[in-house]
Write an enzyme that holds these catalytic residues in place. Structure first.
Site, PDB file in Angstrom:
ATOM      1  CD  GLU A   1       5.142  -0.842  12.535  1.00 37.75           C
ATOM      2  OE1 GLU A   1       3.760  -0.400  12.679  1.00 37.75           O
ATOM      3  OE2 GLU A   1       5.888  -0.149  13.180  1.00 37.75           O
TER       4      GLU A   1
ATOM      5  CD  GLU B   1       8.131   0.554  10.295  1.00 35.45           C
ATOM      6  OE1 GLU B   1       7.005   1.051   9.815  1.00 35.45           O
ATOM      7  OE2 GLU B   1       9.023   0.024   9.869  1.00 35.45           O
TER       8      GLU B   1
ATOM      9  CB  CYS C   1      -2.073  -0.805   8.403  1.00 28.92           C
ATOM     10  SG  CYS C   1      -0.820   0.542   8.602  1.00 28.92           S
TER      11      CYS C   1
ATOM     12  CG  ASN D   1      -0.363  -0.109   2.490  1.00 27.24           C
ATOM     13  OD1 ASN D   1       0.823  -0.522   2.458  1.00 27.24           O
ATOM     14  ND2 ASN D   1      -0.957   0.282   3.480  1.00 27.24           N
TER      15      ASN D   1
HETATM   16  P1  NAD Z   1       0.885  -9.626   3.091  1.00 26.98           P
HETATM   17  O1  NAD Z   1       1.098 -10.038   4.717  1.00 26.98           O
HETATM   18  O2  NAD Z   1       0.388 -10.316   2.295  1.00 26.98           O
HETATM   19  O3  NAD Z   1       2.312  -9.530   2.847  1.00 26.98           O
HETATM   20  C1  NAD Z   1       3.413  -8.696   3.399  1.00 26.98           C
HETATM   21  C2  NAD Z   1       4.724  -8.796   2.787  1.00 26.98           C
HETATM   22  O4  NAD Z   1       5.190 -10.201   3.254  1.00 26.98           O
HETATM   23  C3  NAD Z   1       5.052  -9.173   1.407  1.00 26.98           C
HETATM   24  O5  NAD Z   1       6.213  -8.569   0.844  1.00 26.98           O
HETATM   25  C4  NAD Z   1       4.986 -10.661   1.225  1.00 26.98           C
HETATM   26  O6  NAD Z   1       5.487 -11.063  -0.058  1.00 26.98           O
HETATM   27  C5  NAD Z   1       5.836 -11.205   2.294  1.00 26.98           C
HETATM   28  N1  NAD Z   1       5.343 -12.437   2.830  1.00 26.98           N
HETATM   29  C6  NAD Z   1       4.564 -13.278   2.771  1.00 26.98           C
HETATM   30  N2  NAD Z   1       4.486 -14.335   3.387  1.00 26.98           N
HETATM   31  C7  NAD Z   1       5.585 -14.347   3.839  1.00 26.98           C
HETATM   32  C8  NAD Z   1       6.459 -15.407   4.770  1.00 26.98           C
HETATM   33  N3  NAD Z   1       5.942 -16.304   4.948  1.00 26.98           N
HETATM   34  N4  NAD Z   1       7.622 -15.034   5.176  1.00 26.98           N
HETATM   35  C9  NAD Z   1       8.301 -13.787   4.882  1.00 26.98           C
HETATM   36  N5  NAD Z   1       7.506 -12.612   3.880  1.00 26.98           N
HETATM   37  C10 NAD Z   1       6.311 -12.977   3.409  1.00 26.98           C
HETATM   38  O7  NAD Z   1       0.296  -8.153   3.396  1.00 26.98           O
HETATM   39  P2  NAD Z   1       0.058  -7.134   2.173  1.00 26.98           P
HETATM   40  O8  NAD Z   1      -1.432  -7.855   1.657  1.00 26.98           O
HETATM   41  O9  NAD Z   1       1.175  -7.023   1.339  1.00 26.98           O
HETATM   42  O10 NAD Z   1      -0.572  -5.795   2.745  1.00 26.98           O
HETATM   43  C11 NAD Z   1      -1.777  -5.776   3.582  1.00 26.98           C
HETATM   44  C12 NAD Z   1      -1.431  -5.797   4.816  1.00 26.98           C
HETATM   45  O11 NAD Z   1      -0.329  -5.040   5.636  1.00 26.98           O
HETATM   46  C13 NAD Z   1      -2.830  -5.471   5.827  1.00 26.98           C
HETATM   47  O12 NAD Z   1      -2.955  -6.368   6.739  1.00 26.98           O
HETATM   48  C14 NAD Z   1      -2.318  -3.987   6.593  1.00 26.98           C
HETATM   49  O13 NAD Z   1      -2.981  -3.683   7.587  1.00 26.98           O
HETATM   50  C15 NAD Z   1      -0.801  -4.188   6.673  1.00 26.98           C
HETATM   51  N6  NAD Z   1       0.000  -3.099   6.824  1.00 26.98           N
HETATM   52  C16 NAD Z   1       0.441  -2.698   7.992  1.00 26.98           C
HETATM   53  C17 NAD Z   1       0.979  -1.472   7.910  1.00 26.98           C
HETATM   54  C18 NAD Z   1       1.571  -0.969   9.309  1.00 26.98           C
HETATM   55  O14 NAD Z   1       2.584   0.118   9.269  1.00 26.98           O
HETATM   56  N7  NAD Z   1       1.199  -1.401  10.383  1.00 26.98           N
HETATM   57  C19 NAD Z   1       1.140  -0.740   6.924  1.00 26.98           C
HETATM   58  C20 NAD Z   1       0.650  -1.180   5.703  1.00 26.98           C
HETATM   59  C21 NAD Z   1       0.130  -2.316   5.633  1.00 26.98           C
END
Ligand code: NAD
Length: 487
Positions: free
Chosen positions: A249, A461, A283, A152
């Protein structure tokens, strides 16, 4: 393909192509057009990237903090000079409206490099008087850090992780989300141009498998993930096997509480910023909007009137407020919840469906959506949707609303609108959320720590707190007399 990078990865100051890993496409969410194709890193390339980071880290950590800081601030300048081209790339990769990417993406990364570049040389350690002998502390880097991003805020997330990590003398291997691979490569180019030694910031592309290879790599000292709660659990478990330090995060379902004395226009602005910015894919979004029963009707009327005026359309047009969702998968998920809300009996007061946008028939467009009369037990009230879907609840008194706001497994963010300053501070002190806003929502200045309580994360962060996530303290005892020994 109009945004094809020179090669998939950026390691040790140069682009590197992958030979082993699977190919994946980056799509422009407004049209579904393929804009770039890269390949995921597999073990051999991950090893190259981590080895390069080990080499780069030694050279980087040996530089005085003031010199590292100067280089990072130069990177901030370069990010700002190229803000427009970086913002256009981010809009292509994410579909977010250019109106937003111009101010919230590369610009936010630049702020972060400025802040940590300026902060790092000002930090000093402790001298502890022990009545003759004394002790002192040294704050030292962790070594090789892995950063894993969500889709995002691709360059913002890369900057929020790299800036404090590098300021503290670490190297980082960053893996952007496979959905948005492009802007992290540009950040890597900029850091080299600014004077960061080769290997200090490497980018590898890939999916969860690449992420697992990075997290499990024995030479990696720290992992920082931005992603969903299920991914956070997996990353923490794997990192835990190697006892690696971990920052997470993760997701949220944050409450925004609007008391009866709030300025109604500001409260509506806050609720819209808390739900519709970045097409709702944030998020920290305040997706549970609790409105005091006495003003609920007036609030919803104003909210609907202003939501109706939002401009949904060409993301590259700076007049556009809201672009499409990121992907087919996200589109299917958000539409599912829009229908579920109606089936669960919430009152759909606006949206709830796909949006038709002239000239963009193949993009993933939905309408900003507002449900009122939502019950706390409904799935739309409890699960993270990650789309422009606002749930409005009625409440009667403060104790009740605090208990309901806290009744969630998440704890990322929360907001309060009221003119009563005593109540504002009292309520935020009772909310179980890592980041809170009083009379605004979703502002994340780099000076302020950001992160989650409960299942929304570990570590912080931004702000001085981020230094704790990327350094470790050594305590050193210094004798001043003979050694007292019983043997
Ligand atoms: P996601 O969890 O599907 O993927 C996040 C990242 O993790 C990607 O780069 C993915 O390739 C990687 N990944 C997936 N499985 C993994 C594993 N087993 N080991 C290591 N890496 C792995 O999340 P998304 O769909 O990309 O993003 C949306 C989510 O992120 C939402 O839940 C949102 O709330 C959260 N988010 C949180 C913040 C924050 O700062 N708290 C900011 C932005 C998004």
């Amino acid at each position: 393909m109009r945004a094809q990078p020179e090669a998939s990865h950026f390691i040790h100051g140069v682009y590197r192509e992958e030979t082993e890993g699977p190919e994946f496409d980056s799509l422009y969410p407004a049209t579904g057009e393929v804009i770039a194709r890269v390949r995921a890193a597999r073990a051999a390339m991950v090893n190259v990237a981590v080895a390069s980071a080990q080499t780069g880290q030694k050279e980087w950590a040996a530089m005085p903090a003031i010199e590292r800081g100067r280089i990072l601030r130069r990177a901030a300048e370069l990010l700002r000079e190229r803000n427009r081209e970086l913002s256009e790339l981010e809009t292509l990769d994410t579909g977010k409206a250019l109106q937003e990417t111009l101010v919230a993406d590369a610009a936010s990364a630049a702020e972060c490099f400025d802040y940590f570049g300026a902060l790092i040389a000002t930090l000093s350690d402790e001298h502890i008087d022990l009545g003759g002998p004394f002790a002192y502390t040294r704050r030292e880097p962790l070594g090789v850090c892995v950063g894993i991003g969500a889709w995002n805020y691709p360059i913002q997330i890369a900057g929020w992780k790299a800036a404090p990590a590098l300021a503290c003398g670490n190297a980082m291997v960053f893996k952007p989300s496979e959905v948005t691979p492009l802007s992290a490569l540009k950040l890597a180019e900029i850091l080299i141009e600014a004077g960061v030694p080769k290997g200090v910031f490497n980018v590898v592309q890939g999916d969860g498998e690449t992420g697992r290879l990075l997290v499990g790599h024995e030479a990696v000292d720290k992992v920082s993930l931005t992603g969903s709660v299920p991914t956070g659990s997996k990353v923490a478990a794997l990192a835990g096997e190697g006892l690696k330090k971990t920052s997470l995060e993760l997701g949220g379902k944050s409450p925004l509480v609007i008391f009866e004395d709030a300025d109604l226009d500001d409260a509506v602005s806050g609720a819209m910023l808390a739900n519709f910015y970045s097409t709702g894919q944030i998020c920290s979004n305040g997706t549970r909007v609790f409105v005091h029963r006495s003003i609920r009707k007036a609030f919803v009327e104003k909210l609907v009137e202003r939501t109706r005026r939002m401009v949904i359309g060409d993301p590259m047009d700076e007049a556009t407020h809201m672009g499409p969702l990121i992907s087919q998968a996200q589109y299917d998920k958000v539409l599912f919840y829009m229908r579920l809300g109606q089936a669960e009996g919430a009152d759909l007061v606006y949206g709830g469906d796909i949006a038709e946008v002239d000239g963009f028939a193949d993009g993933w467009w939905v309408k900003p959506t507002i449900f009122a009369d939502v019950a706390d037990s409904m799935r739309i009230a409890r699960e993270e949707i990650f789309g422009p879907v606002m749930c409005v609840f009625d409440f009667d008194d403060e104790d009740e609303v605090v208990a309901r706001a806290n009744d969630t497994e998440f704890g990322l963010a929360a907001g309060v609108f009221t003119k009563d300053i005593t109540r504002a501070h009292r309520v935020v002190s009772r909310l179980k959320a890592g980041t809170c806003w009083i009379n605004n929502y979703n502002l994340t200045p780099v000076e302020m720590p950001f992160g989650g309580m409960k299942k929304s994360g570990i570590g912080r962060e931004n702000g001085k707190a981020a230094i704790e996530s990327y350094s470790q303290v050594k305590g050193i005892y210094v004798e001043s007399g003979p050694v007292d020994c019983p043997y």
